[in-house]
Each structure stands twice: as structure tokens, then as C-alpha cells.
Design an enzyme around this catalytic site. Structure first.
Site, mmCIF file in Angstrom:
data_model
loop_
_atom_site.group_PDB
_atom_site.id
_atom_site.type_symbol
_atom_site.label_atom_id
_atom_site.label_comp_id
_atom_site.label_asym_id
_atom_site.label_seq_id
_atom_site.Cartn_x
_atom_site.Cartn_y
_atom_site.Cartn_z
ATOM 1 C CE LYS A 197 -1.868 2.919 2.458
ATOM 2 N NZ LYS A 197 -1.769 4.339 2.042
ATOM 3 C CD GLU A 271 13.003 0.169 9.271
ATOM 4 O OE1 GLU A 271 13.559 1.121 9.843
ATOM 5 O OE2 GLU A 271 13.535 -0.930 9.081
ATOM 6 C CB CYS A 305 12.714 8.466 8.276
ATOM 7 S SG CYS A 305 13.840 7.500 7.276
ATOM 8 C CD GLU A 403 9.719 12.405 11.949
ATOM 9 O OE1 GLU A 403 8.577 11.970 12.124
ATOM 10 O OE2 GLU A 403 10.610 11.772 11.352
#
Ligand code: NAP
Ligand code: MG
Length: 492
Positions: A197, A271, A305, A403
């Protein structure tokens, strides 16, 4: 607090310099269908849900195509196709499985310019990055795992690795095709079948990959691609016939998935996000370190990331580092992602831009000092954010803790190696870190003490399919790449 702009800085180009780069747009034509279906059991089909959504180019806001929004019945059809295909795929001679992976890798190389252009159009990242980073690494992952397919017994000596079954794989929008490769290649090499996906804003290269899978005659059902939003991903993860869930994305959604597979026998790898530190010691090669910081936070608009979003500089060299950072920041070109000179492209979505702006406001509100270069005009349409950095940042500031996933850097200082380590580790995340020093022993000592899945020394953002990647703490668990990555796709 008013942002500090760099117009008056001594390194600024003279106002009457009178020259600029000529436009250098990448012109490779890319055929894009008006609408796409779902790739299930080897062919494209209309969604049973009858729902669709549009994907846009974030640099122009133009609609690129209409994408199928897979519902639970579509996900079920994809999982059933994968389940049916899994036995025959696993029983295929391993060297034959390898040949399919080699063919996919070669076809990706052959079509790499087209795929790079499409990645840039759909996601907003600069063409030089999709062309020179995403596509080579995508092909490399298929090549690398093709090599393992018939050598799994050597990867796990003395044990008999067996495939897990159907893998449900959910990926984000920052490296769409590369993330697809990181998920698919090891799973297929180990004899599993997949339902992938992609992220809602960047489905197009996954759908082009479906074309490639057809071109190489991959047996139907071995890979299925279901496009859609969060609900599609949730339906996939919750499907009882999915034996393994592999997810790359935010820590928030990672936690939802961990809850959804809890109490089942499904395997899970996550992750997740990061707030990665770069640590510059006074004895480092400062120019090289600054270049590393620039590439760690400002390329791909900070949509990385493992972006080095916190910078810790030894106090005695902070002025020099900040000066050089400012100088380098003003040479970065923000604009048309298809232009080969562009360093910073479009922010992936209007929503992500709002998030970044909210963090920048919070940084100023909490009293940190913002530095940006406002010398270059931004395009009228599309989603843009200039690269910037903050000084005067306290560890308690929200920009130092959360973040941002944008081109925003927080600069802080330290006096001793111990302080650098404790400040770098003072985060719920632990994906990556960078250490910059000319002292070899310091590199090893610091790297050992940092809670991070990857520690780069005198470099940053270097990747290889043979090298495992993954997080500590809230950055997730499980590794992708290398022998460690294979382990997530076998059982014994
Ligand atoms: P996200 O919102 O978590 O989305 C990631 C994927 O999960 C997308 O395909 C998303 O679909 C889907 N999704 C959303 N809600 C879901 C649910 N409830 N159940 C199942 N799937 C769901 O993350 P993002 O904002 O796209 O990506 C940015 C994040 O990814 C950052 O936090 C970044 O650090 C992290 N990231 C980590 C790595 C790594 O290797 N550690 C690599 C890249 C990115 P939609 O797109 O349709 O919402
Ligand atoms: Mg798009």
C-alpha cells in the site's frame, strides 16, 4: 521574534551580481494515464469500492491522475491473490525466483529516467535526488536481494529458513519507489508474496512498478498493489490472512499497527520517525561537517526519516559553524523540482507544509532565533518552504523534541563529549546520528554510546542495500537491508 535573514551577511552575493542559473528542466516525457486501477492478481482492475481520489503535483497543484481508493473488499481480493500465489512462488526453484528479481532490477534501470521524473512530479523532490539517489538505490535493492534468493542457507547457517506467507506492506511518501523496493525485494527473495500500500500522495511510481512486474512476467498474485489512504492500510494490516506486517511511516501510526497485531501470530516490523542528531567536535573538518549537515537536513526538503534535524556543535567552534551554515544555506536553490539545478523542491502536500509552518512558528514563539535566506523568490503556485535553522534553541523547545519532517534545523551546543552524548540521546527516537571529528578513537567511543540504529562518522545519509537500516526506541524495530533485513522475512 523577527526572523534573521541573511541579506546583510558578508558572504552574500553582491546585489548587482546580475546573473542567475538558466532554467535546466528535465524534459523526459512520462506517459501518465488519466486514471489507474488496482494491481491485483497480475492485472489492473477497477476498485470494487468505486471510490477514487486525485493525485497532484505539489509543485504546480495540477492534477496528475485519478487513483483508486481500495476498500476492504479490494484489500481482501489482493490478499487472496497473494495467498494463492504464495505456495507456487515459494516452491519455484530459488535461482528462478532470483531471475525475476534480476529482471525487475534491470527493467527499473532501463526505465529509471522516466521513473525519476514521475517520482519528482508526484512527490515534489528535486530531480537530481530522484535520479541520483532514489532510482539507483531502488534498482540496487532488487539486484542485492536477487543475489540472496538462492543463498538463504548461507545467510542463516545451520538453520532452514522458510517463507512467512503473505506480507502486508505499508509505505510513506518521502521515498516512494525506494521504500517499495526495500519492502518487496527481501520478501520476494525469501519466497513470500506481497500486498503493497503506497502513500496516498505518491502512488504513481508504485503503479508504474506494476507495469514493470507485468513486463517481466512475474507470476500473477506474487505482488499486488492497493492504493488508498489510511483506511486501506488498516484493512491490510488487520486482514487475518496477512502473516507479516511491514510498515514505514510515523511513530503514531506505528503504534496503532502494533496494537492491531497484538494478540495475533502476525510478525511486525516498524520503521518510524526520528529526531536524529549531528555532533560536530571542534577538531572536525568543519567544511566537510557543514556539508554533511546541509545534506542531512535540507535535501528532499527535510522529508527524510533520518534527517539530521538536531545539530550539536562544540562551543568553541559554534560561530564558525553557524557562519558557514548560513553561507551554504543561501546558495541552495528552492524551486521547480524538475530543474536539474534545484536543491530544494516542493513540500509534499499542503498539509505537510502547514505542519512545518506550525513548528517554525512554535520555535519563534518559544524564543529561538530563526535564520533563513529570503533572497530567492518562490513560485506562485505549489507548496514551498525555504531552508532555515534556529539558534538559541533549548532542549525543552518543541522544535528540539518533535519530528518536523521539513527543512528546519535546530542548532545547539555542548562542552564535553559526555554532554554531547547525553543531549543527543535525550529523545524518544533513535534512528540515526552523525559524528564529525578527526579523532578516530572518539568516533568509536561516541558511536558505541549513541542510541541510534545507524551512526555515520564524517558522512551522512549514505545507504547501501547490504547495510541494515532501522531504529532504536520509538524509531521502531526490525532492520531493512543486509542479512539482518532478510531475517524479517523468514521463519525457522
Ligand atoms: P504516516 O501517516 O504514518 O503514513 C505512512 C503510511 O501509512 C501511508 O501509506 C499511510 O497512508 C498509511 N497509514 C496511515 N494511517 C494508517 C493506519 N491507521 N493504518 C495503516 N496504515 C496507515 O506517515 P507519513 O506522514 O506518510 O510519513 C512520514 C513519517 O514516516 C515520518 O514520521 C517519518 O519519519 C517516517 N518515515 C520513516 C522511515 C524509516 O525508515 N524509519 C522512512 C520514511 C519515513 P496515507 O498516506 O494514505 O495516509
Ligand atoms: Mg502527488
Amino acid at each position: 521574534m523577527k526572523p534573521i535573514t541573511t541579506e546583510s551577511h558578508e558572504h552574500d552575493p553582491p546585489a548587482d551580481a546580475g546573473w542567475d542559473y538558466s532554467p535546466a528542466p528535465e524534459r523526459t516525457p512520462v506517459p501518465i494515464d488519466e486514471s489507474y486501477g488496482l494491481f491485483i492478481d497480475g492485472s489492473m482492475r477497477a476498485p470494487l469500492s468505486r471510490k477514487r481520489f486525485e493525485t497532484i503535483n505539489p509543485a504546480t497543484e495540477d492534477v496528475l491522475s485519478s487513483i483508486a481508493d481500495a476498500g476492504a473488499k479490494d484489500v481482501d481480493a489482493a490478499v487472496q491473490a497473494a495467498k494463492k500465489a504464495q505456495g507456487p512462488w515459494a516452491r519455484l526453484k530459488a535461482s528462478e525466483r532470483a531471475k525475476y528479481l534480476y529482471r525487475i532490477a534491470r527493467r527499473i534501470q532501463e526505465r529509471s529516467r522516466e521513473l525519476a521524473v514521475l517520482e519528482t512530479m508526484d512527490g515534489g523532490k528535486p530531480i537530481k535526488e530522484s535520479r541520483d539517489v532514489d532510482l539507483p538505490l531502488t534498482a540496487q535493492h532488487f539486484f542485492y536481494h536477487a543475489g540472496w534468493a538462492d543463498k538463504l542457507a548461507y545467510a542463516f547457517p545451520g538453520r532452514t529458513p522458510k517463507p512467512i506467507g503473505v506480507c502486508g506492506q505499508i509505505i510513506p511518501w518521502n521515498f516512494p519507489l525506494m521504500m517499495a523496493a526495500w519492502k518487496l525485494a527481501p520478501a520476494l527473495a525469501c519466497g513470500n508474496t506481497c500486498v503493497l500500500k503506497p502513500a496516498e500522495t505518491t502512488s504513481l511510481t508504485a503503479l508504474k512498478l506494476a507495469e514493470i512486474l507485468q513486463e517481466v512476467d512475474l507470476p500473477p498474485g506474487v505482488v499486488n498493489i492497493v492504493t488508498g489512504a489510511g483506511a486501506t492500510g488498516a484493512a491490510l494490516a488487520e486482514h487475518p490472512d496477512v502473516r507479516k506486517v511491514a510498515f514505514t511511516g510515523s511513530t503514531e501510526v506505528g503504534k496503532v499497527l502494533a496494537r492491531s497485531v497484538a494478540g495475533t501470530s502476525k510478525k511486525l516490523t516498524l520503521e518510524l520517525g526520528g529526531k536524529s542528531p549531528n555532533i560536530i567536535f571542534a577538531d572536525a573538518a568543519i567544511d566537510q561537517a557543514v556539508e554533511g549537515v546541509v545534506s542531512s537536513i535540507w535535501f528532499n526538503q527535510g522529508h527524510v526519516c533520518c534527517a539530521g534535524s538536531r545539530l550539536f556543535v562544540e562551543e568553541s567552534v559554534v560561530d564558525e559553524v553557524v557562519d558557514k551554515l548560513r553561507h551554504r544555506m543561501q546558495s541552495l536553490r528552492v524551486g521547480d523540482p524538475l530543474d536539474k539545478n534545484t536543491d530544494i523542491g516542493a513540500i509534499n502536500s499542503a498539509e505537510q507544509l502547514k505542519t512545518i509552518e506550525r513548528y517554525v512558528d512554535a520555535g519563534e514563539h518559544e524564543g529561538a532565533i530563526m535564520h533563513e535566506f529570503s533572497g530567492q523568490a518562490l513560485p506562485d503556485k505549489g507548496y514551498w518552504h525555504r531552508p532555515c535553522f534556529f539558534t538559541g534553541v533549548q532542549p525543552s523547545h518543541v522544535i528540539a523534541r518533535e519530528e518536523i519532517f521539513g527543512p528546519v534545523l535546530s542548532v545547539m551546543t555542548f562542552r564535553t563529549p559526555e554532554e554531547a552524548i547525553s543531549r543527543a540521546n535525550n529523545t524518544p527516537y533513535g534512528l540515526a546520528a552523525g559524528v564529525w571529528t578527526n579523532t578516530g578513537s572518539k568516533v568509536f567511543e561516541i558511536a558505541r554510546k549513541l542510541d541510534a540504529g545507524v551512526v555515520w562518522c564524517n558522512t551522512y545519509n549514505t545507504f547501501d542495500a547490504a547495510s541494515p537500516f532501522g531504529g532504536f526506541k520509538e524509531s521502531g524495530f526490525g532492520r531493512e537491508g543486509g542479512r539482518h533485513g532478510l531475517q524479517s522475512y523468514v521463519k525457522f
